[in-house]
Write a protein that holds these residues in place. Sequence first.
Motif, PDB file in Angstrom:
ATOM      1  N   VAL A 105      14.154   0.351   3.080  1.00 41.08           N
ATOM      2  CA  VAL A 105      13.362   0.889   3.945  1.00 41.08           C
ATOM      3  C   VAL A 105      11.969   0.471   3.830  1.00 41.08           C
ATOM      4  CG1 VAL A 105      12.425   3.625   4.596  1.00 41.08           C
ATOM      5  CG2 VAL A 105      14.873   2.961   4.064  1.00 41.08           C
ATOM      6  N   TYR A 106      11.295   0.358   4.674  1.00 35.53           N
ATOM      7  CA  TYR A 106       9.622   0.007   4.523  1.00 35.53           C
ATOM      8  C   TYR A 106       8.962   1.422   5.109  1.00 35.53           C
ATOM      9  CZ  TYR A 106      11.211  -5.175   4.283  1.00 35.53           C
ATOM     10  OH  TYR A 106      11.847  -6.005   3.563  1.00 35.53           O
ATOM     11  N   ALA A 107       7.929   1.632   4.246  1.00 38.70           N
ATOM     12  CA  ALA A 107       7.125   2.605   4.427  1.00 38.70           C
ATOM     13  C   ALA A 107       5.519   2.235   4.467  1.00 38.70           C
ATOM     14  CB  ALA A 107       7.402   3.781   3.296  1.00 38.70           C
ATOM     15  N   ALA A 108       5.093   2.747   5.645  1.00 44.39           N
ATOM     16  CA  ALA A 108       3.725   2.432   5.691  1.00 44.39           C
ATOM     17  C   ALA A 108       2.674   3.725   5.213  1.00 44.39           C
ATOM     18  CB  ALA A 108       3.137   1.789   6.958  1.00 44.39           C
ATOM     19  N   TYR A 109       1.663   3.688   4.329  1.00 39.41           N
ATOM     20  CA  TYR A 109       0.985   4.812   4.246  1.00 39.41           C
ATOM     21  C   TYR A 109      -0.585   4.836   4.723  1.00 39.41           C
ATOM     22  CZ  TYR A 109       4.789   5.737   0.772  1.00 39.41           C
ATOM     23  OH  TYR A 109       6.047   5.803   0.066  1.00 39.41           O
ATOM     24  N   LEU A 110      -1.032   5.842   5.091  1.00 41.31           N
ATOM     25  CA  LEU A 110      -2.321   5.583   5.635  1.00 41.31           C
ATOM     26  C   LEU A 110      -3.351   5.339   4.568  1.00 41.31           C
ATOM     27  CD1 LEU A 110      -4.282   6.187   7.958  1.00 41.31           C
ATOM     28  CD2 LEU A 110      -4.458   8.703   7.216  1.00 41.31           C
ATOM     29  N   ALA A 114       0.881   2.053  11.570  1.00 37.88           N
ATOM     30  CA  ALA A 114       2.272   1.812  12.647  1.00 37.88           C
ATOM     31  C   ALA A 114       2.865   0.695  11.926  1.00 37.88           C
ATOM     32  CB  ALA A 114       1.738   1.465  13.969  1.00 37.88           C
ATOM     33  N   ILE A 115       4.051   0.586  12.155  1.00 44.18           N
ATOM     34  CA  ILE A 115       4.949  -0.477  11.457  1.00 44.18           C
ATOM     35  C   ILE A 115       6.297  -0.719  12.136  1.00 44.18           C
ATOM     36  CG2 ILE A 115       6.049   1.221  10.127  1.00 44.18           C
ATOM     37  CD1 ILE A 115       6.265  -0.590   7.833  1.00 44.18           C
ATOM     38  N   TYR A 135       5.912  -5.993  11.190  1.00 40.18           N
ATOM     39  CA  TYR A 135       4.420  -6.172  11.869  1.00 40.18           C
ATOM     40  C   TYR A 135       3.820  -4.656  11.346  1.00 40.18           C
ATOM     41  CZ  TYR A 135       6.129  -9.469  14.885  1.00 40.18           C
ATOM     42  OH  TYR A 135       6.737 -10.789  15.668  1.00 40.18           O
ATOM     43  N   VAL A 136       2.607  -4.633  11.039  1.00 42.39           N
ATOM     44  CA  VAL A 136       1.782  -3.547  10.394  1.00 42.39           C
ATOM     45  C   VAL A 136       0.309  -3.534  11.238  1.00 42.39           C
ATOM     46  CG1 VAL A 136       0.826  -2.663   8.526  1.00 42.39           C
ATOM     47  CG2 VAL A 136       2.901  -3.842   8.306  1.00 42.39           C
ATOM     48  N   GLY A 137       0.161  -2.353  11.700  1.00 40.91           N
ATOM     49  CA  GLY A 137      -0.970  -2.089  12.386  1.00 40.91           C
ATOM     50  C   GLY A 137      -2.056  -0.971  11.689  1.00 40.91           C
ATOM     51  N   THR A 138      -3.122  -1.201  11.699  1.00 43.66           N
ATOM     52  CA  THR A 138      -4.083  -0.172  11.058  1.00 43.66           C
ATOM     53  C   THR A 138      -5.072   0.620  11.900  1.00 43.66           C
ATOM     54  OG1 THR A 138      -6.395  -1.585  11.220  1.00 43.66           O
ATOM     55  CG2 THR A 138      -4.522  -2.191   9.432  1.00 43.66           C
ATOM     56  N   ASN A 139      -5.782   1.561  11.194  1.00 43.58           N
ATOM     57  CA  ASN A 139      -6.503   2.519  12.154  1.00 43.58           C
ATOM     58  C   ASN A 139      -7.935   1.711  12.623  1.00 43.58           C
ATOM     59  OD1 ASN A 139      -8.121   2.162   9.866  1.00 43.58           O
ATOM     60  ND2 ASN A 139      -8.680   4.121   9.758  1.00 43.58           N
ATOM     61  N   GLU A 140      -8.150   0.701  12.313  1.00 42.29           N
ATOM     62  CA  GLU A 140      -9.107  -0.057  12.844  1.00 42.29           C
ATOM     63  C   GLU A 140      -8.673  -1.158  13.948  1.00 42.29           C
ATOM     64  OE1 GLU A 140     -10.828  -2.043   9.473  1.00 42.29           O
ATOM     65  OE2 GLU A 140     -12.489  -0.319   9.283  1.00 42.29           O
ATOM     66  N   GLY A 141      -7.414  -1.193  14.383  1.00 44.90           N
ATOM     67  CA  GLY A 141      -6.816  -2.054  15.275  1.00 44.90           C
ATOM     68  C   GLY A 141      -6.460  -3.469  14.885  1.00 44.90           C
ATOM     69  N   VAL A 187       8.504  -1.062  -0.400  1.00 43.30           N
ATOM     70  CA  VAL A 187       9.816  -1.165   0.199  1.00 43.30           C
ATOM     71  C   VAL A 187      10.797  -0.264  -0.640  1.00 43.30           C
ATOM     72  CG1 VAL A 187      11.650  -2.894   0.650  1.00 43.30           C
ATOM     73  CG2 VAL A 187       9.139  -3.544   1.081  1.00 43.30           C
ATOM     74  N   PHE A 188      11.643   0.625  -0.188  1.00 48.53           N
ATOM     75  CA  PHE A 188      12.479   1.269  -1.012  1.00 48.53           C
ATOM     76  C   PHE A 188      13.825   0.827  -0.739  1.00 48.53           C
ATOM     77  CE2 PHE A 188       9.029   4.092  -0.232  1.00 48.53           C
ATOM     78  CZ  PHE A 188       8.708   4.639  -1.436  1.00 48.53           C
ATOM     79  N   SER A 189      14.711   0.736  -1.966  1.00 46.62           N
ATOM     80  CA  SER A 189      16.050   0.150  -1.905  1.00 46.62           C
ATOM     81  C   SER A 189      16.898   0.723  -3.110  1.00 46.62           C
ATOM     82  CB  SER A 189      16.113  -1.438  -1.894  1.00 46.62           C
ATOM     83  OG  SER A 189      15.170  -1.722  -3.365  1.00 46.62           O
ATOM     84  N   ILE A 190      18.248   0.714  -2.809  1.00 49.97           N
ATOM     85  CA  ILE A 190      19.089   1.000  -4.003  1.00 49.97           C
ATOM     86  C   ILE A 190      19.589  -0.218  -4.804  1.00 49.97           C
ATOM     87  CG2 ILE A 190      21.190   2.706  -4.557  1.00 49.97           C
ATOM     88  CD1 ILE A 190      19.027   4.219  -3.205  1.00 49.97           C
ATOM     89  N   LYS A 191      19.294   0.122  -5.949  1.00 54.14           N
ATOM     90  CA  LYS A 191      19.758  -0.887  -6.859  1.00 54.14           C
ATOM     91  C   LYS A 191      20.255  -0.172  -8.226  1.00 54.14           C
ATOM     92  CE  LYS A 191      16.640  -4.555  -5.677  1.00 54.14           C
ATOM     93  NZ  LYS A 191      15.529  -5.713  -5.990  1.00 54.14           N
ATOM     94  N   ASP A 192      21.712  -0.510  -8.510  1.00 56.18           N
ATOM     95  CA  ASP A 192      22.377  -0.159  -9.507  1.00 56.18           C
ATOM     96  C   ASP A 192      22.339   1.586  -9.436  1.00 56.18           C
ATOM     97  OD1 ASP A 192      22.890  -2.491 -10.493  1.00 56.18           O
ATOM     98  OD2 ASP A 192      20.580  -2.478 -11.619  1.00 56.18           O
ATOM     99  N   GLY A 193      22.698   2.131  -8.330  1.00 54.39           N
ATOM    100  CA  GLY A 193      22.788   3.298  -8.066  1.00 54.39           C
ATOM    101  C   GLY A 193      21.390   4.210  -8.234  1.00 54.39           C
TER     102      GLY A 193
END
Length: 202
Positions: free
Chosen positions: A1-6, A37-38, A47-53, A12-18
């Motif tokens: 799971v890819y998560a973009a924060y302001l 945006a992502i 692709y990743v977008g920012t608040n400045e375009g 990047v979140f993943s499950i490894k060894d439980g």
Amino acid sequence: VYAAYLNNGLSVFSIKDGALQEDKTDFFSLRNFKLTAIAIGNDETLYVGTNEGRFFYSNISKDPFHFKEIVFNQPINEIKRIAVDGGSIWLGTSAGLYFYDISENNVSAVSIEKFSPNSTEKLTIHDIWKKEKQYFVGTDNGLFVLSEWNKKHKSFNECVIYVGDKNNTNSITSNRVYALLLDKDLLWIGTNKLDAVSLVEP
């Protein structure tokens, strides 16, 4: 799971060894870029977008944290939504809708305000979904259903606009459409409430 924060870059979140594991890049946070945006394309391009375009990309199968910037041929405002459609990318921004052609490496503004006679300024685009040849666009002034895309002229020939009407129980509940979700033949519409529309006639 890819998560973009302001305010906290990209993880990047993943499950490894439980257990849940987080891998974080400081590429954006070190540069004080605020991510808004992502999206991931079918070719595993992130692709990743920012608040400045500003607009960045990375190949997640080769090196997910090696980002390059795409510099547009015209300035755009805050990128709120990225929708990847083959070799084309739709950008919903705080200054309207833009179309980026990967092969031509340029971005073009797409005028949809012409369909909205009450609009006196650029629409803010919150979300974009495509089904077959129709585009569902959530804006701060209604839900736009666009069709007959003309790539050469960067314009749509047809548009139906749905707006909130408190006297009509079958209308959407607000003109401000913040989020859309297309689930087969059902369109979920996030306004100040939640609406659902069947795309198949009974």
